[in-house]
Design a protein around this motif. Structure first.
Motif, mmCIF file in Angstrom:
data_model
loop_
_atom_site.group_PDB
_atom_site.id
_atom_site.type_symbol
_atom_site.label_atom_id
_atom_site.label_comp_id
_atom_site.label_asym_id
_atom_site.label_seq_id
_atom_site.Cartn_x
_atom_site.Cartn_y
_atom_site.Cartn_z
ATOM 1 N N ALA A 27 33.823 12.069 -41.563
ATOM 2 C CA ALA A 27 32.792 11.879 -40.538
ATOM 3 C C ALA A 27 33.321 12.236 -39.150
ATOM 4 O O ALA A 27 32.601 12.817 -38.324
ATOM 5 C CB ALA A 27 32.305 10.431 -40.559
ATOM 6 N N LEU A 28 34.577 11.905 -38.892
ATOM 7 C CA LEU A 28 35.202 12.280 -37.623
ATOM 8 C C LEU A 28 35.252 13.791 -37.468
ATOM 9 O O LEU A 28 34.998 14.336 -36.386
ATOM 10 C CB LEU A 28 36.613 11.689 -37.544
ATOM 11 N N ALA A 29 35.585 14.479 -38.557
ATOM 12 C CA ALA A 29 35.618 15.943 -38.514
ATOM 13 C C ALA A 29 34.229 16.504 -38.221
ATOM 14 O O ALA A 29 34.082 17.465 -37.451
ATOM 15 C CB ALA A 29 36.145 16.490 -39.841
ATOM 16 N N VAL A 30 33.194 15.909 -38.820
ATOM 17 C CA VAL A 30 31.822 16.362 -38.566
ATOM 18 C C VAL A 30 31.453 16.120 -37.105
ATOM 19 O O VAL A 30 30.780 16.951 -36.473
ATOM 20 C CB VAL A 30 30.832 15.640 -39.503
ATOM 21 N N LEU A 31 31.898 14.998 -36.554
ATOM 22 C CA LEU A 31 31.611 14.700 -35.148
ATOM 23 C C LEU A 31 32.229 15.752 -34.228
ATOM 24 O O LEU A 31 31.611 16.160 -33.236
ATOM 25 C CB LEU A 31 32.149 13.310 -34.792
ATOM 26 N N THR A 32 33.428 16.207 -34.545
ATOM 27 C CA THR A 32 34.046 17.253 -33.719
ATOM 28 C C THR A 32 33.251 18.550 -33.781
ATOM 29 O O THR A 32 33.218 19.309 -32.810
ATOM 30 C CB THR A 32 35.498 17.523 -34.157
ATOM 31 N N VAL A 33 32.608 18.804 -34.917
ATOM 32 C CA VAL A 33 31.758 19.993 -35.033
ATOM 33 C C VAL A 33 30.555 19.868 -34.105
ATOM 34 O O VAL A 33 30.166 20.833 -33.422
ATOM 35 C CB VAL A 33 31.302 20.188 -36.491
ATOM 36 N N VAL A 34 29.951 18.680 -34.068
ATOM 37 C CA VAL A 34 28.820 18.443 -33.172
ATOM 38 C C VAL A 34 29.245 18.649 -31.713
ATOM 39 O O VAL A 34 28.544 19.290 -30.919
ATOM 40 C CB VAL A 34 28.253 17.027 -33.372
ATOM 41 N N LEU A 35 30.411 18.117 -31.368
ATOM 42 C CA LEU A 35 30.913 18.280 -30.002
ATOM 43 C C LEU A 35 31.188 19.747 -29.693
ATOM 44 O O LEU A 35 30.963 20.207 -28.572
ATOM 45 C CB LEU A 35 32.184 17.444 -29.818
ATOM 46 N N ALA A 36 31.682 20.493 -30.685
ATOM 47 C CA ALA A 36 31.927 21.923 -30.484
ATOM 48 C C ALA A 36 30.621 22.666 -30.227
ATOM 49 O O ALA A 36 30.552 23.567 -29.385
ATOM 50 C CB ALA A 36 32.639 22.508 -31.704
ATOM 51 N N PHE A 37 29.573 22.283 -30.944
ATOM 52 C CA PHE A 37 28.267 22.924 -30.740
ATOM 53 C C PHE A 37 27.749 22.658 -29.329
ATOM 54 O O PHE A 37 27.258 23.564 -28.652
ATOM 55 C CB PHE A 37 27.264 22.412 -31.771
ATOM 56 N N VAL A 38 27.880 21.414 -28.879
ATOM 57 C CA VAL A 38 27.412 21.059 -27.537
ATOM 58 C C VAL A 38 28.225 21.790 -26.478
ATOM 59 O O VAL A 38 27.678 22.317 -25.496
ATOM 60 C CB VAL A 38 27.486 19.532 -27.329
ATOM 61 N N ALA A 39 29.552 21.836 -26.664
ATOM 62 C CA ALA A 39 30.424 22.463 -25.659
ATOM 63 C C ALA A 39 30.206 23.966 -25.569
ATOM 64 O O ALA A 39 30.409 24.559 -24.499
ATOM 65 C CB ALA A 39 31.884 22.173 -25.988
ATOM 66 N N SER A 40 29.804 24.600 -26.674
ATOM 67 C CA SER A 40 29.684 26.058 -26.691
ATOM 68 C C SER A 40 28.290 26.562 -26.328
ATOM 69 O O SER A 40 28.045 27.768 -26.350
ATOM 70 C CB SER A 40 30.063 26.596 -28.078
ATOM 71 N N ARG A 41 27.386 25.659 -26.006
ATOM 72 C CA ARG A 41 26.040 26.095 -25.623
ATOM 73 C C ARG A 41 26.083 26.803 -24.271
ATOM 74 O O ARG A 41 26.687 26.307 -23.302
ATOM 75 C CB ARG A 41 25.088 24.899 -25.558
ATOM 76 N N PRO A 106 33.097 27.728 -22.815
ATOM 77 C CA PRO A 106 34.283 28.144 -23.582
ATOM 78 C C PRO A 106 33.904 29.000 -24.779
ATOM 79 O O PRO A 106 32.797 28.887 -25.322
ATOM 80 C CB PRO A 106 34.897 26.807 -24.026
ATOM 81 N N THR A 107 34.815 29.855 -25.186
ATOM 82 C CA THR A 107 34.645 30.654 -26.399
ATOM 83 C C THR A 107 35.593 30.120 -27.468
ATOM 84 O O THR A 107 36.519 29.356 -27.180
ATOM 85 C CB THR A 107 34.946 32.140 -26.132
ATOM 86 N N PHE A 108 35.345 30.529 -28.716
ATOM 87 C CA PHE A 108 36.211 30.043 -29.798
ATOM 88 C C PHE A 108 37.640 30.531 -29.613
ATOM 89 O O PHE A 108 38.593 29.785 -29.812
ATOM 90 C CB PHE A 108 35.667 30.502 -31.151
ATOM 91 N N GLU A 109 37.797 31.782 -29.222
ATOM 92 C CA GLU A 109 39.112 32.327 -28.863
ATOM 93 C C GLU A 109 39.085 32.629 -27.372
ATOM 94 O O GLU A 109 38.145 33.259 -26.885
ATOM 95 C CB GLU A 109 39.415 33.588 -29.663
ATOM 96 N N ALA A 110 40.084 32.160 -26.653
ATOM 97 C CA ALA A 110 40.086 32.275 -25.200
ATOM 98 C C ALA A 110 40.102 33.736 -24.755
ATOM 99 O O ALA A 110 40.797 34.570 -25.336
ATOM 100 C CB ALA A 110 41.285 31.539 -24.620
ATOM 101 N N GLU A 111 39.323 34.014 -23.709
ATOM 102 C CA GLU A 111 39.352 35.320 -23.080
ATOM 103 C C GLU A 111 40.333 35.279 -21.918
ATOM 104 O O GLU A 111 40.628 34.214 -21.383
ATOM 105 C CB GLU A 111 37.954 35.704 -22.605
ATOM 106 N N GLY A 112 40.814 36.436 -21.511
ATOM 107 C CA GLY A 112 41.891 36.502 -20.526
ATOM 108 C C GLY A 112 41.616 35.780 -19.232
ATOM 109 O O GLY A 112 42.495 35.115 -18.680
ATOM 110 N N SER A 113 40.399 35.883 -18.708
ATOM 111 C CA SER A 113 40.104 35.312 -17.398
ATOM 112 C C SER A 113 39.552 33.889 -17.458
ATOM 113 O O SER A 113 39.256 33.308 -16.426
ATOM 114 C CB SER A 113 39.082 36.206 -16.672
ATOM 115 N N SER A 114 39.402 33.350 -18.646
ATOM 116 C CA SER A 114 38.770 32.037 -18.787
ATOM 117 C C SER A 114 39.766 30.919 -18.521
ATOM 118 O O SER A 114 40.921 30.968 -18.958
ATOM 119 C CB SER A 114 38.194 31.880 -20.197
ATOM 120 N N TRP A 115 39.304 29.898 -17.779
ATOM 121 C CA TRP A 115 40.162 28.735 -17.527
ATOM 122 C C TRP A 115 39.774 27.558 -18.418
ATOM 123 O O TRP A 115 40.420 26.518 -18.391
ATOM 124 C CB TRP A 115 40.068 28.319 -16.054
ATOM 125 N N THR A 116 38.707 27.725 -19.205
ATOM 126 C CA THR A 116 38.266 26.641 -20.089
ATOM 127 C C THR A 116 39.125 26.614 -21.354
ATOM 128 O O THR A 116 39.731 27.610 -21.736
ATOM 129 C CB THR A 116 36.797 26.833 -20.482
#
Length: 335
Positions: A27-41, A106-116
């Motif tokens: 369930a904790l792992a699923v919660l991190t997925v939800v947080l990832a969805f929110v953060a990547s919007r 943020p992106t899944f893999e960081a881009e060069g100029s991104s600070w996130t």
């Protein structure tokens, strides 16, 4: 030995608390997925409009006072270079830019100029949380049998105590592996899917997956060692609440106080070394002070806890506590 180990694995999987802890970990792992969805919007239209408004307001001020600000910056830079010729205040880049005001997703893999923080990096940072299951399972697996007296009954069938201890510790170490591996795959796959749905994958390459596979593999190894350590604590303290409480007090209280008192202790903390092993190196900041004619000055110095140090540290803690637990288990009354 293999027969005893199979028995212990069946006992481990039959424990109700272990099953509940496993469900909570997933369930904790699923919660991190939800947080990832929110953060990547991506930023909403309202956020983009507000950013444009703030940029235009700042740009109007710059057009009125920009030359004065640049001139003052250059004077300050020239004065600072009297003592440090390498100083660069970036006076030529002071003009406001629209990207400074736009929310950065943020992106899944960081881009060069991104600070996130990228999604892949976040997965690596959250992976050590899965070790909580290994600790709880390892501790309770032993303490449950000690508190109920089942361990004494088992010793009437297998009187060789050292053999009994090692099969139980191995049962805990092997028993946690499927749960931790499954939870990590849910966390990783779900995060990737969340970023993909929102169109924020970034420059994902084969190296990204190799690195994330390494994080997962090291998390699984760490889980086995933590479960064995939990089993040792269970034997030494004979009480689940006492053993888990001791770990919480050590990590949250003792290690926090140690860092506040002496920053250099960061390299020897349990949580730092676990993170260094699972994540693959960990950067820490230490304060380095020097005394000169103008008094004492301090500055932050970045150092790296290596993957190798983290792994050896974790292995050493497990080995020491396990040897102590075996010695105690061989001599203590289990009734």
């Amino acid at each position: 030995m293999s027969r005893l180990l199979r028995v212990e694995l069946r006992r481990f999987s039959a424990r109700r608390l272990v099953r509940w802890a496993a469900a909570g970990t997933v369930a904790l792992a699923v919660l991190t997925v939800v947080l990832a969805f929110v953060a990547s919007r991506p930023a909403s239209d309202a956020q983009v409009a507000a950013a444009h408004q703030a940029y235009e307001s700042e740009l109007a001020l710059w057009e009125s006072h920009g030359e004065e600000q640049v001139a003052q910056c250059e004077r300050d830079e020239e004065a600072a270079r009297q003592t440090d010729p390498g100083v660069d205040f970036g006076c030529e880049d002071m003009a406001p830019q629209l990207e400074w005001f736009l929310p950065q997703t943020p992106t899944f893999e960081a881009e060069g100029s991104s600070w996130t923080t990228s999604g892949a990096a976040t997965v690596g940072q959250l992976a050590p949380l899965l070790l909580l299951f290994a600790l709880v399972a390892g501790v309770t697996f032993l303490t449950a049998e000690i508190s109920t007296g089942a361990i004494g009954l088992w010793l009437t069938f297998e009187p060789r105590r050292q053999r009994v201890y090692w099969t139980k510790a191995a049962g805990a170490a092997l028993g946690v592996l499927p749960v931790v591996a499954t939870a990590y795959l849910v966390m990783l796959g779900g995060a990737y899917g969340a970023y993909a749905v929102n169109g924020q994958l970034g420059p994902v390459t084969a190296d990204t997956w190799v690195e994330l596979a390494g994080v997962g593999g090291r998390a699984v190894v760490a889980a086995a060692l933590v479960a064995a350590t939990g089993a040792a604590l269970g034997v030494l303290l004979r009480n689940a609440a006492g053993a888990l409480g001791a770990v919480v007090v050590w990590v949250v209280v003792v290690e926090t106080v140690a860092v506040l008192a002496v920053q250099d202790t960061q390299r020897w903390l349990v949580r730092s070394n676990v993170a260094a092993w699972v994540q693959g190196d960990l950067s820490i900041w230490l304060e380095e002070c020097t005394t000169g004619p103008d008094g004492t000055t301090c500055q932050g110095v970045q150092e790296t806890l290596t993957l190798a140090q983290g792994g050896l540290y974790l292995l050493g803690v497990t080995a020491v506590l396990s040897v102590l637990a075996v010695a105690v288990f061989r001599r203590r009354d289990v009734a």
